[in-house]
Design an enzyme around this catalytic site. Structure first.
Site, PDB file in Angstrom:
ATOM      1  N   GLU A 226       0.891  -1.172   0.000  1.00  0.00           N
ATOM      2  CA  GLU A 226       0.000   0.000   0.000  1.00  0.00           C
ATOM      3  C   GLU A 226       0.919   1.209   0.000  1.00  0.00           C
ATOM      4  O   GLU A 226       1.535   1.517   1.026  1.00  0.00           O
ATOM      5  CB  GLU A 226      -0.869   0.031   1.263  1.00  0.00           C
ATOM      6  CG  GLU A 226      -1.711  -1.204   1.497  1.00  0.00           C
ATOM      7  CD  GLU A 226      -3.069  -1.123   0.816  1.00  0.00           C
ATOM      8  OE1 GLU A 226      -3.251  -0.254  -0.054  1.00  0.00           O
ATOM      9  OE2 GLU A 226      -3.934  -1.930   1.149  1.00  0.00           O
ATOM     10  N   CYS A 261      -2.088   9.172   2.576  1.00  0.00           N
ATOM     11  CA  CYS A 261      -1.757   8.574   1.272  1.00  0.00           C
ATOM     12  C   CYS A 261      -2.744   9.058   0.221  1.00  0.00           C
ATOM     13  O   CYS A 261      -2.400   9.208  -0.936  1.00  0.00           O
ATOM     14  CB  CYS A 261      -1.753   7.062   1.369  1.00  0.00           C
ATOM     15  SG  CYS A 261      -3.240   6.401   2.092  1.00  0.00           S
TER      16      CYS A 261
END
Ligand code: NAD
Length: 454
Positions: A226, A261
């Protein structure tokens, strides 16, 4: 290892780092104990994790204080994070039976076909600091639920939180030999890559993710990544309430100081809305209070890492050299702590670092575009593929644009959002595999197909 409060630069703790020998001992302990954990019923494992979740709720104030002291995010945002993690855990526990128990695919006279979801074994989770609870629970909750043992390596910038998580898991009833924390920075992570885990689950930067992927490839075990993003957002000309869209998207770009993110990292605005949008956006950003993250009402605390101040100043310098205009901010704040002024750049072009490289800070480039076609071209121009967002009054128009973007999530009239029910996944430099949703629940299992005649 010294733990430094990024808002005050005070040393708040000193921890002993793990070394190869201590990690190997932890790993062997886990390896031995994991089959017994997998042998428990799913209900028993879920019950322990439910107690863990209750502890998160009851101890939230202390946990939030610890988190803020090591990452610098405003206390309220730390509380929000823990509450968010708790809601996610509830979703996972509520859906565990549905997604992790055996599935009967065919049941006819003389033949049964069943899928069983077996745990991977002992998995390694190397994690990031920006949302240690959220990105942590994405991995260790479904991993433990499905019968794995876990080594959790918190980021060196969120080690105290990693230790709090371990303490509460043990308090809730997770056996000592089933969950272990690995303390340390890059070297500790690198040592974990030398060991024989049954799966690697990483959250962090593209650079480290790529290194890890290459390093563990020959082990032939699942490796999920990720990673970062350069998430674009488009404001079309038919947005009904431009000021409101500006306020919501400013939050999408600057929440947690832009250290998410899925922060909005590039904004493209239709020329008809450009002036109104910009005015409302700047006014919103200038209304925020910056300062010590423990002070009430502060929206922008300090950055977590000192190094990032230089990255951001370089992005500003590069943009200005290439013709951008600085509307506000642009530099680190003098004095103690890693503070950076909220920064808005206009007249940007896609060849500027601020429009290409992940900023991970309170900085945004805003560009005027003439139509959907130009917006799409600009949005597509990236190596990353985490999220993308379109604001328009027409759903079909948004979906048409989003379908042409190679990103793991698409947003219509919202941004910087994660749902436990949907896969959280990146494409291209943003990662491989998915957490959350049924996919993320099963990511820690190996499906076995049983063909049963008789
Ligand atoms: P990072 O890559 O610097 O570090 C992540 C982890 O990897 C840390 O625990 C670190 O100690 C470890 N590490 C560093 N070098 C290593 C090596 N050589 N071998 C093994 N382990 C190593 O990232 P970061 O600064 O902690 O996190 C920020 C990044 O994470 C941003 O790019 C952000 O976008 C990304 N992120 C992505 C998601 C997502 O869900 N896609 C969520 C949060 C953060």
């Amino acid at each position: 290892m010294q733990i430094i409060n990024p808002a005050t630069e005070e040393i708040i703790s000193t921890l002993e780092e793990d070394n190869r020998a201590s990690l190997q001992t932890k790993f062997e302990k886990l390896k031995q104990a994991q089959p017994a954990w997998a042998g428990k019923s799913l209900r028993d494992r879920a019950s322990i994790l439910s107690t863990f979740n209750e502890l998160l709720e009851t101890e939230i104030e202390n946990l939030a204080q610890v988190l803020t002291s090591e990452v610098g995010k405003p206390l309220q945002q730390s509380r929000n994070e823990i509450n968010g993690a708790s809601a996610r855990i509830k979703w996972m526990l509520g859906n565990a039976e549905k997604y992790l128990t055996d599935e009967v695919m065919v049941d006819e006279p003389g033949l049964k076909e069943i899928i069983k979801y077996e745990p991977l074994g002992v998995v390694c989770n190397i994690s990031a600091w920006n949302y240690p609870y959220l990105v942590g629970v994405n991995v260790f909750i479904p991993a433990l639920l499905s019968g794995n043992a876990v080594v959790y390596k918190p980021s060196e910038y969120a080690s105290l939180t990693g230790l709090q998580i371990e303490k509460l898991l043990k308090k809730a009833g997770i056996p000592d030999e089933i969950f272990q924390v690995a303390i340390g920075a890059k070297e500790t992570g690198a040592a974990l890559l030398e060991m024989n885990f049954d799966g690697y689950f990483f959250t962090g930067s593209y650079k480290t993710g790529k290194y890890i992927y290459e390093k563990v490839a020959s082990k032939m075990v699942p490796c999920q990544l990720e990673l970062g993003g350069k998430d674009p957002l488009y404001i079309a000309e038919d947005v009904a309430d431009v000021a409101n869209a500006a306020i919501g998207t400013a939050d999408g770009a600057f929440y947690n100081n832009g250290q998410s993110c899925c922060s909005v990292e590039r904004i493209y605005v239709h020329e008809k809305n450009y002036d109104d949008y910009l005015k409302a956006f700047v006014s919103e950003v200038q209304s925020w209070k910056s300062g010590l993250p423990t002070t009430d009402g502060v929206y922008l605390g300090s950055l977590t890492r000192k190094d990032q101040l230089i990255v951001l100043e370089n992005q500003v310098k590069d943009a200005l050299n290439k013709g951008a205009k600085l509307l506000c901010g642009g530099k680190a704040v003098e004095g103690k702590g890693y503070f950076f002024e909220p920064t808005i750049l206009t007249d940007v072009t896609n060849d500027m670092l601020v429009m290409q490289e992940e900023s991970f800070g309170p900085i945004i480039g805003i560009m005027k575009v003439k139509d959907d076609e130009e917006a799409l071209k600009m949005m597509q121009d990236t190596d990353y593929g985490l999220t993308a967002s379109v604001y328009t009054s027409e759903q079909s128009r948004a979906e048409k644009i989003l379908s042409q973007l190679d990103s793991g999530s698409g947003y219509w009239n919202c941004c910087d959002r994660v749902s436990a029910a949907l896969p959280w996944s990146g494409r291209k430099y943003s990662g491989i595999g998915a957490t959350l949703s049924h996919q993320g629940m099963r990511a820690f299992t190996k499906p076995k197909g049983y063909h049963l005649r008789g």
